[in-house]
Design a protein around this motif. Sequence first.
Motif, mmCIF file in Angstrom:
data_model
loop_
_atom_site.group_PDB
_atom_site.id
_atom_site.type_symbol
_atom_site.label_atom_id
_atom_site.label_comp_id
_atom_site.label_asym_id
_atom_site.label_seq_id
_atom_site.Cartn_x
_atom_site.Cartn_y
_atom_site.Cartn_z
ATOM 1 N N GLU A 1 -2.273 -2.117 6.238
ATOM 2 C CA GLU A 1 -2.394 -3.524 6.599
ATOM 3 C C GLU A 1 -1.365 -4.367 5.853
ATOM 4 O OE1 GLU A 1 -6.780 -4.953 7.586
ATOM 5 O OE2 GLU A 1 -6.769 -3.662 5.815
ATOM 6 N N LEU A 2 -1.197 -4.089 4.582
ATOM 7 C CA LEU A 2 -0.191 -4.811 3.805
ATOM 8 C C LEU A 2 1.213 -4.444 4.269
ATOM 9 C CD1 LEU A 2 0.220 -6.722 1.389
ATOM 10 C CD2 LEU A 2 0.323 -4.696 -0.067
ATOM 11 N N ALA A 3 1.423 -3.172 4.580
ATOM 12 C CA ALA A 3 2.745 -2.710 5.003
ATOM 13 C C ALA A 3 3.198 -3.396 6.284
ATOM 14 C CB ALA A 3 2.737 -1.193 5.190
ATOM 15 N N ASP A 4 2.296 -3.624 7.216
ATOM 16 C CA ASP A 4 2.668 -4.297 8.463
ATOM 17 C C ASP A 4 3.293 -5.657 8.187
ATOM 18 O OD1 ASP A 4 1.817 -2.229 10.079
ATOM 19 O OD2 ASP A 4 -0.150 -3.111 10.485
ATOM 20 N N PHE A 5 2.709 -6.399 7.255
ATOM 21 C CA PHE A 5 3.228 -7.717 6.919
ATOM 22 C C PHE A 5 4.584 -7.605 6.219
ATOM 23 C CE2 PHE A 5 3.426 -11.612 4.367
ATOM 24 C CZ PHE A 5 3.171 -12.562 5.336
ATOM 25 N N ILE A 6 4.703 -6.642 5.320
ATOM 26 C CA ILE A 6 5.945 -6.458 4.574
ATOM 27 C C ILE A 6 7.082 -6.054 5.502
ATOM 28 C CG2 ILE A 6 7.052 -4.969 2.852
ATOM 29 C CD1 ILE A 6 4.319 -5.025 1.359
ATOM 30 N N GLY B 1 0.447 5.258 -2.005
ATOM 31 C CA GLY B 1 -0.098 3.909 -1.922
ATOM 32 C C GLY B 1 0.715 2.951 -1.072
ATOM 33 N N ILE B 2 0.904 1.737 -1.578
ATOM 34 C CA ILE B 2 1.601 0.692 -0.829
ATOM 35 C C ILE B 2 3.033 1.099 -0.531
ATOM 36 C CG2 ILE B 2 2.454 -1.683 -0.936
ATOM 37 C CD1 ILE B 2 -0.053 -2.309 -2.671
ATOM 38 N N GLY B 3 3.728 1.654 -1.503
ATOM 39 C CA GLY B 3 5.111 2.045 -1.282
ATOM 40 C C GLY B 3 5.265 3.059 -0.176
ATOM 41 N N LEU B 4 4.391 4.048 -0.146
ATOM 42 C CA LEU B 4 4.438 5.065 0.895
ATOM 43 C C LEU B 4 4.110 4.464 2.257
ATOM 44 C CD1 LEU B 4 4.756 8.001 1.751
ATOM 45 C CD2 LEU B 4 2.364 8.379 1.114
ATOM 46 N N ALA B 5 3.140 3.564 2.317
ATOM 47 C CA ALA B 5 2.782 2.921 3.581
ATOM 48 C C ALA B 5 3.931 2.078 4.117
ATOM 49 C CB ALA B 5 1.532 2.066 3.404
ATOM 50 N N VAL B 6 4.629 1.373 3.228
ATOM 51 C CA VAL B 6 5.783 0.580 3.664
ATOM 52 C C VAL B 6 6.907 1.498 4.137
ATOM 53 C CG1 VAL B 6 7.553 -1.054 2.913
ATOM 54 C CG2 VAL B 6 5.186 -1.381 2.204
ATOM 55 N N ALA B 7 7.108 2.606 3.442
ATOM 56 C CA ALA B 7 8.119 3.571 3.891
ATOM 57 C C ALA B 7 7.810 4.071 5.292
ATOM 58 C CB ALA B 7 8.182 4.743 2.908
#
Length: 263
Positions: free
Chosen positions: A232-237, A18-24
């Motif tokens: 999309e969220l990861a790009d911002f983070i 999910g989000i954590g993997l995308a941010v990684a």
Amino acid sequence: MDLKLRGKVAVLTGASVGIGLAVAEGLATEGVNLVLAARQEARLAGAAHEIAAKHGVKTVPIACDVATSAGVDALVRGALEAFGGADILFNNAGTGSNETIMTAPDEKWQAYWDLHVMAAVRLARGLAPGMKARGGGVILHNASICAVQPLGYEPIYNVTKAALMMFSKNLANELVGDNIRVNTINPGLVLTPDWIKTAKQLSAEDGGDWEGYLQRVADEHAPIRRFATPEELADFIVFLCSPRASYSVGATYFVDGGMLRTV
């Protein structure tokens, strides 16, 4: 745009999906080395191996439960042993709930408090001193739009995410003098595996149109009329983790497709 992140070290919780993997993935694209935490060891190890092979960064998987002090200690120790500490912490571990206040037992309240709040408290205590010694750092908390605009079926989630947001603000004020920037992300609807699993369960008796169910949720809650992708969220983070966001301190950012109904 060069985000000036190459060679930094990031610790991420809830990092295997999910989000954590995308941010990684997003941080690895920028050349950030990673300490990845999640409870499911095999899935975490697979994700870490794939990211390292794809992006040429060092990844260290640490299977642990950050809702416990022992799990946090293992994660902090792993970051110290592998990299001498961290420059970035993304507190992402969490999950939704489903209950009423009148019937939910104390144990459920405590479990969500430990996962959404105390994990962030303990990780800050464990990693912030090392960030200070390295010259500064970034701590981001993944809360939720539900911290300020609650959904009625998950009061425990709403309350603990609101507490996380307030903790983040207080931590920002305490650490800004150490050149450590702390901020909060309040996502709206993000298409994670948890949402898909829930949609399949809830639509099973009506023909199994889980995609239609999710579209109805988006139509009801988000003016943009769709879910965000984790990427999309990861790009911002990833941007907020970078020196390009150097004046962002103690803020809460809504990434919600217009879901928030106030200014």
